[in-house]
Scaffold this active site. Structure first.
Site, PDB file in Angstrom:
ATOM      1  N   LEU A 246      81.180  43.014 -35.082  1.00  0.00           N
ATOM      2  CA  LEU A 246      81.013  42.377 -33.766  1.00  0.00           C
ATOM      3  C   LEU A 246      81.069  40.858 -33.828  1.00  0.00           C
ATOM      4  CD1 LEU A 246      78.174  44.572 -32.262  1.00  0.00           C
ATOM      5  CD2 LEU A 246      80.631  44.991 -32.352  1.00  0.00           C
TER       6      LEU A 246
ATOM      7  N   HIS B 247      73.013  35.995 -30.926  1.00  0.00           N
ATOM      8  CA  HIS B 247      72.651  36.229 -32.333  1.00  0.00           C
ATOM      9  C   HIS B 247      73.473  35.342 -33.278  1.00  0.00           C
ATOM     10  CE1 HIS B 247      71.641  39.125 -35.727  1.00  0.00           C
ATOM     11  NE2 HIS B 247      72.771  38.616 -36.198  1.00  0.00           N
ATOM     12  N   GLU B 248      74.784  35.326 -33.108  1.00  0.00           N
ATOM     13  CA  GLU B 248      75.642  34.576 -34.038  1.00  0.00           C
ATOM     14  C   GLU B 248      75.400  33.075 -33.932  1.00  0.00           C
ATOM     15  OE1 GLU B 248      77.047  35.982 -36.387  1.00  0.00           O
ATOM     16  OE2 GLU B 248      77.006  38.042 -35.640  1.00  0.00           O
TER      17      GLU B 248
ATOM     18  N   HIS C 247      72.547  32.110 -36.043  1.00  0.00           N
ATOM     19  CA  HIS C 247      72.942  31.854 -37.444  1.00  0.00           C
ATOM     20  C   HIS C 247      73.569  30.467 -37.583  1.00  0.00           C
ATOM     21  CE1 HIS C 247      72.144  35.783 -39.065  1.00  0.00           C
ATOM     22  NE2 HIS C 247      73.084  36.408 -38.377  1.00  0.00           N
TER      23      HIS C 247
ATOM     24  N   HIS D 275      68.393  36.448 -40.447  1.00  0.00           N
ATOM     25  CA  HIS D 275      67.954  37.728 -39.881  1.00  0.00           C
ATOM     26  C   HIS D 275      66.441  37.858 -40.018  1.00  0.00           C
ATOM     27  CE1 HIS D 275      72.258  39.293 -40.545  1.00  0.00           C
ATOM     28  NE2 HIS D 275      72.055  39.131 -39.245  1.00  0.00           N
TER      29      HIS D 275
ATOM     30  N   ASP E 143      62.499  35.727 -43.362  1.00  0.00           N
ATOM     31  CA  ASP E 143      63.389  34.728 -42.770  1.00  0.00           C
ATOM     32  C   ASP E 143      62.868  33.306 -42.951  1.00  0.00           C
ATOM     33  OD1 ASP E 143      61.210  34.806 -41.108  1.00  0.00           O
ATOM     34  OD2 ASP E 143      62.322  35.227 -39.274  1.00  0.00           O
TER      35      ASP E 143
ATOM     36  N   THR F 225      57.551  34.972 -37.047  1.00  0.00           N
ATOM     37  CA  THR F 225      58.218  36.270 -36.939  1.00  0.00           C
ATOM     38  C   THR F 225      57.565  37.203 -37.951  1.00  0.00           C
ATOM     39  OG1 THR F 225      59.877  35.555 -38.557  1.00  0.00           O
ATOM     40  CG2 THR F 225      60.439  35.296 -36.240  1.00  0.00           C
TER      41      THR F 225
ATOM     42  N   GLN G 157      59.126  42.416 -41.728  1.00  0.00           N
ATOM     43  CA  GLN G 157      59.815  43.620 -41.281  1.00  0.00           C
ATOM     44  C   GLN G 157      60.603  44.189 -42.453  1.00  0.00           C
ATOM     45  OE1 GLN G 157      61.523  43.280 -37.248  1.00  0.00           O
ATOM     46  NE2 GLN G 157      63.394  44.174 -38.066  1.00  0.00           N
ATOM     47  N   ALA G 158      60.551  45.504 -42.652  1.00  0.00           N
ATOM     48  CA  ALA G 158      61.134  46.109 -43.857  1.00  0.00           C
ATOM     49  C   ALA G 158      62.657  46.143 -43.828  1.00  0.00           C
ATOM     50  CB  ALA G 158      60.587  47.518 -44.044  1.00  0.00           C
TER      51      ALA G 158
HETATM   52 CA   LIG Z   1      58.909  35.692 -40.776  1.00  0.00          CA
HETATM   53 ZN   LIG Z   2      73.467  38.420 -38.089  1.00  0.00          ZN
END
Ligand SMILES: [Ca+2]
Ligand SMILES: [Zn+2]
Ligand SMILES: [Ca+2]
Length: 433
Positions: free
Chosen positions: A192, A244-245, A248, A254, A268, A273, A276-277
Site C-alpha cells: 500500500l 501512516h507513511e 514515517h 511502527h 518505537d 505509546t 505492543q507485541a
Molecule cells: Ca512506546
Molecule cells: Zn509503516
C-alpha cells in the site's frame, strides 16, 4: 545502543499480510538500503536521537508551542498508458489532503472513538498539508503532476524504488528539501505504501544525504483519498495509508517497534505509546493487551496511526509522536514547510490595546510598538511574506522592535504579534527601491 539494535533486529522479516494486502513496506526498504549502505542506519539513528532529545525538551517545557507547520506537497501520478484507472482524478488527491489535515490536526470525525484511557496523550500535531502553488521554477502549479510510466508487469517495486526516476519508468522528484513528494502508482504485490525516514542530519551541507532524490512517500493508487473510485479493500479506504507513511517520513516508527514480543527495549522509542507485541492486522479488538506496561498497564493502542490496524479503527497520534515529527520539521525536514502561528487564542478580545508598525510603507527599518497586556512581559512577533514564508521572528519585550526591511524584496508582508491572550496581524508594505 538501542536504536542500532532496532535496525539489526529488523533483518528478521516481521510482517504478515492482511488479506494479501501489505500495509506498509517502509521497514523492508530501510533494511534493504542498510545492506548496501551501512552508514544509512547511523544517519537515521542520529537524526532520531536528536529528534527525541528535542521532543523531550519540548514536552518537559510545558509551554504550548503555537507554531503550525504547513507542508508543501506535490503528488506525482505515474500511470500505465493502458490503465487509465491508475490516473486518479484531482478530486481524489484533494480528498487525501483533507484526510491528512483532519488526522494531523485531530479534526477527524472518529476522534470520539479514541478510548478514554488514551485521551490524555491524544494530540493535535499542528501539522497541516497543502498542494504546492509554486513549482521549482517559480511557476504557478496545482501541485499535481501526471505522466505515463512503466513499472513493469507487476507494477512499481519498493526495493528498486523505480517510481522515483524518469530513467526507471517513473518520475523525478521536485527538490526533496523543499517539497514533500508523494508518488502515486500501481505498487508491486498489493503493497500500500512506503516512505524513507529522515536521514539528513541537521547541520549537514544540503544534499549530503546519498538518497535525497528518494525522500518522500509512495502510495498505491487505490489507497489515496476516501473517495477513491477503485479502493483496494474497504479496510484501507479512508486515506489513512498516507497518514501512516507521512508519519514515517516525519520520523515515526511502527508502534510495536518492528520486532515481535514484549521483551524488547521501548519499541518505537516513544514513552506514551504502550508496549505492543506485534502489529494489529485489520484488527479492532479493543480487549487486546499483549504486553504489560509499568507503572500503569495500558491496553494496546491499536487506534494509533502507526499500527497496521484497519483504517476504520485508526484515529490518533500521541503527544510523543507529535513532538518527534515537529522536531524533524525543525531540523532535517526544515525546508518543506512554512510556519504560521495558531490563530486560536484563549481570550476573545484578540487585538492588542496598541500595535503599530511605522513607517508603513516601510523605510530601511520598520519599528514595531506594542502595548503588552497586563501581567504579560513578552510576545512573539513574526514577519511572513504573502506565500506564508517566515522572513523574521523575534521576541518583543516592551521596547520598540526594529525590523530590518532594507533586505526584503518589495511586496506585502504580514506582521503577526501573539501573546498568551492576544493575536493580531498587521499588513506592512515594502516599496520597490
Ligand atoms: Ca512506546
Ligand atoms: Zn509503516
Ligand atoms: Ca499493555
Amino acid at each position: 545502543m538501542t536504536l542500532r539494535l532496532f535496525f539489526v533486529l529488523l533483518i528478521v522479516p516481521y510482517y504478515r499480510t492482511i488479506a494479501q494486502i501489505q500495509r506498509c513496506a517502509t521497514s523492508e526498504v530501510v533494511r534493504y538500503i542498510q545492506l548496501s549502505d551501512p552508514d544509512y542506519v547511523r544517519r537515521v539513528d542520529e537524526v532520531y536521537t536528536q529528534a527525541r532529545a528535542l521532543a523531550e525538551k519540548q514536552l518537559a517545557s510545558r509551554n504550548e508551542d503555537d507554531t503550525i507547520f504547513h507542508i508543501r506537497c506535490v503528488f506525482h501520478v505515474v500511470y500505465a498508458a493502458n490503465k487509465p484507472q491508475e490516473n486518479i482524478p484531482d478530486s481524489v488527491i484533494y480528498s487525501q489532503i483533507e484526510v491528512l489535515n483532519e488526522d494531523y490536526r485531530r479534526l477527524n470525525a472518529d476522534t470520539s472513538k479514541t478510548r478514554e484511557v488514551f485521551l490524555p496523550v491524544a494530540a493535535d500535531t499542528k501539522i497541516q498539508f497543502e498542494l504546492a502553488t509554486e513549482d521549482p521554477n517559480g511557476q504557478p502549479t496545482n501541485g499535481i503532476t501526471r505522466q505515463t510510466g512503466n513499472g513493469g508487469f507487476f507494477g512499481f517495486n519498493p526495493i528498486q524504488d523505480n517510481v522515483k526516476s524518469n530513467s526507471t519508468g517513473g518520475r523525478d522528484p521536485w527538490p526533496t528539501d523543499r517539497y514533500l513528494n508523494i508518488w502515486v502508482c500501481n505498487l508491486f504485490a498489493g503493497i500500500l505504501g512506503y516512505a524513507f525516514p529522515p536521514s539528513n542530519a541537521p547541520g549537514w551541507p544540503a544534499n549530503a544525504s546519498v538518497d535525497s532524490a528518494r525522500q518522500g512517500v509512495v502510495l498505491h493508487y487505490q489507497v489515496v483519498g476516501r473517495n477513491n473510485p477503485n479502493p483496494i479493500d474497504p479496510a484501507v479506504a479512508r486515506g489513512r495509508s498516507a497518514t501512516h507513511e507521512i508519519g514515517h517520513y516525519l520520523g515515526l516508527r511502527h508502534i510495536w517497534g518492528d520486532t515481535t514480543g514484549c521483551n524488547k527495549f521501548d519499541g518505537d522509542g516513544i514513552p506514551d505509546t504502550p508496549k505492543q507485541a506485534d502489529a494489529h492486522q485489520q484488527n479492532c479488538d479493543t480487549t487486546d493487551n499483549t504486553c504489560a506496561d509499568s507503572p500503569t498497564d495500558f491496553p494496546d493502542m491499536l487506534e494509533n496511526y502507526m499500527d497496521y490496524s484497519d483504517d476504520r479503527c485508526l484515529n490518533m497520534f500521541t503527544l510523543g509522536q507529535k513532538e518527534i515529527m515537529r522536531a524533524i520539521l525543525r531540523t532535517s525536514r526544515r525546508g518543506i514547510a512554512y510556519t504560521t502561528l495558531s490563530t486560536t487564542v484563549k481570550n476573545a478580545e484578540a487585538d492588542f490595546t496598541r500595535f503599530t508598525v511605522s513607517p508603513n510603507p516601510a523605510g530601511d527599518i520598520a519599528w514595531v510598538n506594542i502595548t503588552l497586556p497586563k501581567h504579560e512581559n513578552t510576545c512573539q512577533v513574526r514577519v511572513t511574506d504573502t506565500a506564508g514564508r517566515e522572513v523574521a521572528s523575534c521576541l518583543y519585550t516592551g521596547q520598540p522592535l526594529a525590523i530590518p526591511t532594507y533586505s526584503l524584496p518589495a511586496g506585502i508582508y504580514h506582521i503577526q504579534a501573539v501573546s498568551h491572550t492576544k493575536n493580531q496581524t498587521i499588513r506592512m508594505i515594502v516599496n520597490p527601491r
